[in-house]
Motif scaffolding. Structure first.
Motif, PDB file in Angstrom:
ATOM      1  N   PHE A 158      -9.640 -20.968 -26.645  1.00 48.12           N
ATOM      2  CA  PHE A 158     -10.991 -21.516 -26.715  1.00 48.12           C
ATOM      3  C   PHE A 158     -11.927 -20.338 -26.996  1.00 48.12           C
ATOM      4  CE2 PHE A 158     -14.856 -23.651 -25.789  1.00 48.12           C
ATOM      5  CZ  PHE A 158     -14.604 -25.018 -25.861  1.00 48.12           C
ATOM      6  N   GLY A 159     -12.122 -20.058 -28.278  1.00 48.08           N
ATOM      7  CA  GLY A 159     -12.786 -18.842 -28.711  1.00 48.08           C
ATOM      8  C   GLY A 159     -14.276 -18.798 -28.404  1.00 48.08           C
ATOM      9  N   MET A 160     -14.773 -17.580 -28.213  1.00 47.56           N
ATOM     10  CA  MET A 160     -16.188 -17.319 -27.966  1.00 47.56           C
ATOM     11  C   MET A 160     -16.753 -16.401 -29.053  1.00 47.56           C
ATOM     12  SD  MET A 160     -17.554 -18.754 -25.172  1.00 47.56           S
ATOM     13  CE  MET A 160     -16.737 -20.334 -25.156  1.00 47.56           C
ATOM     14  N   GLY A 161     -16.468 -15.109 -28.941  1.00 51.28           N
ATOM     15  CA  GLY A 161     -17.079 -14.137 -29.847  1.00 51.28           C
ATOM     16  C   GLY A 161     -16.062 -13.295 -30.574  1.00 51.28           C
ATOM     17  N   VAL A 162     -16.570 -12.375 -31.424  1.00 53.30           N
ATOM     18  CA  VAL A 162     -15.700 -11.504 -32.202  1.00 53.30           C
ATOM     19  C   VAL A 162     -16.361 -10.144 -32.376  1.00 53.30           C
ATOM     20  CG1 VAL A 162     -16.641 -12.444 -34.365  1.00 53.30           C
ATOM     21  CG2 VAL A 162     -14.446 -11.236 -34.384  1.00 53.30           C
ATOM     22  N   ALA A 163     -15.547  -9.091 -32.316  1.00 54.31           N
ATOM     23  CA  ALA A 163     -16.018  -7.732 -32.578  1.00 54.31           C
ATOM     24  C   ALA A 163     -15.029  -7.071 -33.517  1.00 54.31           C
ATOM     25  CB  ALA A 163     -16.135  -6.938 -31.277  1.00 54.31           C
ATOM     26  N   ALA A 164     -15.527  -6.561 -34.642  1.00 50.96           N
ATOM     27  CA  ALA A 164     -14.681  -5.943 -35.663  1.00 50.96           C
ATOM     28  C   ALA A 164     -14.874  -4.434 -35.658  1.00 50.96           C
ATOM     29  CB  ALA A 164     -15.026  -6.508 -37.039  1.00 50.96           C
ATOM     30  N   ALA A 165     -13.763  -3.687 -35.682  1.00 48.63           N
ATOM     31  CA  ALA A 165     -13.814  -2.228 -35.756  1.00 48.63           C
ATOM     32  C   ALA A 165     -12.402  -1.699 -35.970  1.00 48.63           C
ATOM     33  CB  ALA A 165     -14.419  -1.623 -34.488  1.00 48.63           C
ATOM     34  N   ASP A 166     -12.322  -0.504 -36.492  1.00 49.15           N
ATOM     35  CA  ASP A 166     -11.033   0.141 -36.731  1.00 49.15           C
ATOM     36  C   ASP A 166     -10.642   0.924 -35.480  1.00 49.15           C
ATOM     37  OD1 ASP A 166      -8.805   1.427 -37.720  1.00 49.15           O
ATOM     38  OD2 ASP A 166      -9.903   2.683 -39.146  1.00 49.15           O
ATOM     39  N   TYR A 167     -10.099   0.232 -34.487  1.00 43.99           N
ATOM     40  CA  TYR A 167      -9.862   0.852 -33.181  1.00 43.99           C
ATOM     41  C   TYR A 167      -8.796   1.936 -33.227  1.00 43.99           C
ATOM     42  CZ  TYR A 167      -5.433  -1.604 -32.312  1.00 43.99           C
ATOM     43  OH  TYR A 167      -4.134  -2.051 -32.367  1.00 43.99           O
ATOM     44  N   ASP A 168      -7.839   1.843 -34.170  1.00 40.02           N
ATOM     45  CA  ASP A 168      -6.757   2.826 -34.242  1.00 40.02           C
ATOM     46  C   ASP A 168      -6.970   3.857 -35.354  1.00 40.02           C
ATOM     47  OD1 ASP A 168      -6.408   1.022 -36.259  1.00 40.02           O
ATOM     48  OD2 ASP A 168      -4.324   0.531 -35.787  1.00 40.02           O
ATOM     49  N   GLY A 171      -7.930   3.330 -40.951  1.00 41.02           N
ATOM     50  CA  GLY A 171      -8.621   2.986 -42.189  1.00 41.02           C
ATOM     51  C   GLY A 171      -8.753   1.505 -42.445  1.00 41.02           C
ATOM     52  N   TRP A 172      -8.270   0.657 -41.546  1.00 40.24           N
ATOM     53  CA  TRP A 172      -8.346  -0.794 -41.715  1.00 40.24           C
ATOM     54  C   TRP A 172      -9.024  -1.410 -40.491  1.00 40.24           C
ATOM     55  CZ3 TRP A 172      -6.835  -2.736 -46.368  1.00 40.24           C
ATOM     56  CH2 TRP A 172      -6.073  -1.891 -47.179  1.00 40.24           C
ATOM     57  N   VAL A 173      -9.963  -2.313 -40.740  1.00 44.27           N
ATOM     58  CA  VAL A 173     -10.777  -2.884 -39.660  1.00 44.27           C
ATOM     59  C   VAL A 173     -10.004  -3.977 -38.928  1.00 44.27           C
ATOM     60  CG1 VAL A 173     -12.948  -3.987 -39.070  1.00 44.27           C
ATOM     61  CG2 VAL A 173     -12.857  -2.349 -40.950  1.00 44.27           C
ATOM     62  N   ASP A 174      -9.994  -3.882 -37.617  1.00 43.05           N
ATOM     63  CA  ASP A 174      -9.289  -4.824 -36.755  1.00 43.05           C
ATOM     64  C   ASP A 174     -10.277  -5.802 -36.127  1.00 43.05           C
ATOM     65  OD1 ASP A 174      -6.817  -3.093 -37.006  1.00 43.05           O
ATOM     66  OD2 ASP A 174      -8.150  -1.692 -35.970  1.00 43.05           O
ATOM     67  N   LEU A 175      -9.739  -6.818 -35.435  1.00 36.87           N
ATOM     68  CA  LEU A 175     -10.574  -7.865 -34.837  1.00 36.87           C
ATOM     69  C   LEU A 175     -10.225  -8.064 -33.374  1.00 36.87           C
ATOM     70  CD1 LEU A 175     -10.541 -10.738 -37.512  1.00 36.87           C
ATOM     71  CD2 LEU A 175     -12.501  -9.314 -36.889  1.00 36.87           C
ATOM     72  N   TYR A 176     -11.260  -8.177 -32.549  1.00 41.91           N
ATOM     73  CA  TYR A 176     -11.074  -8.559 -31.149  1.00 41.91           C
ATOM     74  C   TYR A 176     -11.837  -9.857 -30.927  1.00 41.91           C
ATOM     75  CZ  TYR A 176     -10.690  -8.129 -26.056  1.00 41.91           C
ATOM     76  OH  TYR A 176     -10.399  -8.344 -24.730  1.00 41.91           O
ATOM     77  N   VAL A 177     -11.125 -10.890 -30.476  1.00 38.58           N
ATOM     78  CA  VAL A 177     -11.712 -12.215 -30.283  1.00 38.58           C
ATOM     79  C   VAL A 177     -11.765 -12.520 -28.789  1.00 38.58           C
ATOM     80  CG1 VAL A 177     -11.525 -14.677 -30.808  1.00 38.58           C
ATOM     81  CG2 VAL A 177     -10.783 -12.975 -32.503  1.00 38.58           C
ATOM     82  N   THR A 178     -12.959 -12.784 -28.271  1.00 38.91           N
ATOM     83  CA  THR A 178     -13.111 -13.150 -26.867  1.00 38.91           C
ATOM     84  C   THR A 178     -12.986 -14.655 -26.700  1.00 38.91           C
ATOM     85  OG1 THR A 178     -15.515 -13.342 -27.035  1.00 38.91           O
ATOM     86  CG2 THR A 178     -14.628 -11.181 -26.440  1.00 38.91           C
ATOM     87  N   SER A 179     -12.632 -15.070 -25.482  1.00 35.87           N
ATOM     88  CA  SER A 179     -12.325 -16.481 -25.281  1.00 35.87           C
ATOM     89  C   SER A 179     -12.588 -16.920 -23.853  1.00 35.87           C
ATOM     90  CB  SER A 179     -10.838 -16.751 -25.594  1.00 35.87           C
ATOM     91  OG  SER A 179     -10.470 -16.335 -26.882  1.00 35.87           O
ATOM     92  N   TYR A 180     -12.611 -18.234 -23.681  1.00 32.37           N
ATOM     93  CA  TYR A 180     -12.429 -18.831 -22.367  1.00 32.37           C
ATOM     94  C   TYR A 180     -10.920 -19.030 -22.248  1.00 32.37           C
ATOM     95  CZ  TYR A 180     -12.093 -22.472 -18.804  1.00 32.37           C
ATOM     96  OH  TYR A 180     -11.749 -23.191 -17.685  1.00 32.37           O
ATOM     97  N   GLY A 181     -10.276 -18.139 -21.512  1.00 28.52           N
ATOM     98  CA  GLY A 181      -8.823 -18.171 -21.407  1.00 28.52           C
ATOM     99  C   GLY A 181      -8.235 -16.796 -21.614  1.00 28.52           C
ATOM    100  N   ARG A 182      -7.805 -16.487 -22.844  1.00 28.71           N
ATOM    101  CA  ARG A 182      -7.164 -15.213 -23.154  1.00 28.71           C
ATOM    102  C   ARG A 182      -7.794 -14.611 -24.388  1.00 28.71           C
ATOM    103  NH1 ARG A 182      -2.964 -13.100 -26.457  1.00 28.71           N
ATOM    104  NH2 ARG A 182      -2.928 -15.047 -27.637  1.00 28.71           N
TER     105      ARG A 182
END
Length: 596
Positions: A158-168, A171-182
């Motif tokens: 049950f998605g909420m928000g998203v934050a994009a950044a190249d955490y590692d 050179g490629w942008v990754d995604l972190y998706v927040t949720s109600y749940g996991r």
């Protein structure tokens, strides 16, 4: 004396001598007008008339044309997707607070792609066909193509928000998706696909989380992760709120639920994180957090966190170094309203709106509570000076928002997305609506002016607005807007006219600093003016923005210099850089011209 007459070409309703004679006639008619008043009237009228005459003699075309935002229909954009908020008669709270959106370049082609967050299966929602998040690839022609299935980023929570950044920093942008749940961390594989590495990275954060911010809190060159914890909520302890007069349920106020601690994850490198919420001091302050922005509130070179809480005092986590944060919202004056009451904070952002070199803060609240524009007092205190924003937002509830230079004149303006969380509010409260208008405020140098009425037809419409991301999706040098609407299709707005002023776009490529260049200070000189900007992280509500920096220089046809002071301490200086194009700046190596 009517300004309207001056604009129409009638500088004054009557000639000045006639005004003077009439004043004398009134005197003879026994009206109490003394000689001093008549003389004052004459000279006052003369001065005002001269001002109007000067304005009226301006050459045609010198009035600054309005910058507008034009709605891009789905048949043109190709974004044929809609948010499913899982609306039910029980009105579970997670239904009404989502969802988020992002501009980010997942395939490194120099064009902003779109990511949209949807709801999904949860303890109160079991759809036969689960809704999916969506990834749209930019086709470079104003349209997008759905590549969700191929990319493997459909969600499932049950998605909420998203934050994009190249955490590692590969050179490629990754995604972190927040949720109600996991929550979900999607690692970009660099071939158009993503892999769910949440468990491996150690950033699942089970519970209800809203916004996420990638920033480097310890200046070690790696992106750490802050995740806003909302209320303690699950089906076993859900409170159902009912209007007894109408025997109808409505969405509960978060005040009824217990606060939850936010999380801070330290990036260890190698794709792994350590939860440092407790030792950093973040977990010592449970909240009901919605929006968060990382900025340097006290100019000490360390990134702080401003966090908006719903029905609780806001937090200002001041970075003390050595991995520690101190919550200073009360002393800073950003925790409560001027009346000493907690408000319903939702969207937030930070920028130096008055050009004094210090970061100011903004937070949007629910109707009747007023939005807050906090001016930095340069001593870790702030004063709430909303000006025209306050009166314009009294009956509105604000979510997504962003300081950005919509007209490329060099200073940050403010875009606001609004919508009430309770879809039945119109039955219970007068003058407050569920769907609400967007707002655009121009920075005049003396405060913010509401220019919504002349900023496009879309501002006359109402939306159930939530998330909002800013980005130049068509690469024309002005920032466009992506808005996620609760339970409806998203809104893509194209900036028309912002690039009438000149600009330079910076794509910052770090080598020693964090991959997002969060905390970098950009200073530029053009047209006899010197300005600066701190590259913040996060901000808005459940959203992630175009990481490039568009620097507006107004009518100046030449940029004297641009200086980037990186978080590492390195400095790159560009002398007489190209104008009206994007430039890639490599930390420690200067610039290389690029068209994207």
């Amino acid at each position: 004396m009517y300004a309207g007459d001056a604009r129409a070409g009638n500088i004054w309703p009557l000639p000045l001598p006639v005004l003077y004679r009439r004043a004398l006639v009134y005197n003879r008619m026994k009206i109490l007008v003394n000689q001093r008043a008549v003389i004052f009237l004459f000279f006052f009228a003369t001065a005002v008339a001269a001002t109007f005459t000067s304005e009226a003699r301006q050459k045609p075309g010198t009035v600054k044309p309005a910058v507008t935002f034009e709605e891009v229909p789905a048949k043109i954009s190709g974004v044929n997707w809609s948010h499913d908020n899982a609306h039910s008669p029980e009105r579970f709270l997670p239904e009404t607070v989502g969802a988020g959106c992002a501009f980010f370049d997942y395939d490194n082609d120099g064009w902003m792609d779109i990511y949209l967050v949807n709801s999904g299966p949860s303890d109160f929602f079991a759809p036969a066909t689960p809704p999916k998040n969506a990834l749209y690839r930019n086709n470079h022609d104003g349209a997008f193509t759905d590549v969700t299935e191929k990319a493997g980023v459909a969600g499932g929570t049950f998605g909420m928000g998203v934050a994009a950044a190249d955490y590692d920093a590969d050179g490629w942008v990754d995604l972190y998706v927040t949720s109600y749940g996991r929550n979900i961390l999607y690692r970009n594989n660099g071939n158009g696909t993503f892999t769910d590495v949440t468990a491996k990275a150690g950033v699942a954060a089970q519970g209800w989380f809203t916004c996420a911010v990638w920033f480097d809190y310890d200046n070690d060159g790696k992106l750490d992760l802050f995740v806003s914890g909302f209320v303690v909520y699950d089906k076993s302890q859900i409170t159902l709120c009912t209007d007894e007069k109408r025997s109808q349920r409505y969405y509960c106020v978060p005040r009824l639920f217990k606060p939850s601690p936010s999380r801070l994850f330290h990036n260890n490198g190698g794709g792994a994180f350590t939860d440092v919420s407790r030792e950093s001091g973040i977990a010592d302050h449970p909240g009901k957090a919605f929006g968060a922005v990382a900025t340097d509130a006290n100019n000490d070179g360390l990134m702080d966190l401003f966090v908006a809480n719903d029905t609780m005092p806001n937090f200002l986590f001041v970075n003390k170094g050595a991995g520690k944060f101190e919550e200073a919202g009360l002393g800073a004056g950003v925790a409560y309203s001027d009346a000493g009451k907690p408000r319903s904070g939702m969207g937030v952002d930070a920028a130096d709106y008055d050009g004094d070199g210090w970061q100011d803060l903004f937070v949007a609240n629910i109707d009747q509570e007023f939005f807050s524009l906090y001016r930095n007092g340069k001593d870790l205190t702030f004063t709430d000076e909303p000006g025209e924003i306050g009166s314009a937002t009294q009956l509105l509830s604000g979510w997504g928002l962003k300081f950005f230079d919509y007209d490329n004149d060099g200073d940050p303006d403010l875009f606001l997305v609004n919508g009430h969380p309770d879809d039945l509010i119109e039955m219970r409260v007068a003058r407050v609506k569920y769907k609400e208008p967007l707002l655009m405020f121009e920075n005049t140098g003396r405060g913010f002016k509401n220019v919504s009425a002349q900023s496009g037809a879309v501002f006359a419409k109402d939306f159930s607005g939530r998330g909002m991301a800013a980005g130049d999706y068509d690469n024309d040098g002005d920032l466009d807007v992506l808005i996620s609407n609760n339970g409806e299709a998203p809104l893509l707005l194209r900036n028309e006219g912002g690039n009438r002023n000149n600009w330079i776009g910076l794509r910052l490529s770090a080598t020693a600093s964090n991959a997002a260049a969060a905390g970098a200070i950009i200073t530029w000189k053009a047209g006899g003016m010197k300005r600066s900007r701190l590259k913040t992280a996060g901000g808005s509500y459940l959203a992630s923005h175009d990481p490039r920096e568009v620097i507006g220089v107004g009518a100046a046809t030449k940029i004297d210099s641009v200086e980037i002071r990186w978080p590492s301490g390195k400095v790159d200086r560009l002398e007489n850089p190209p104008i009206n194009t994007y430039v890639k700046v490599i930390e420690g190596a200067g610039a290389a011209k690029t068209t994207k």
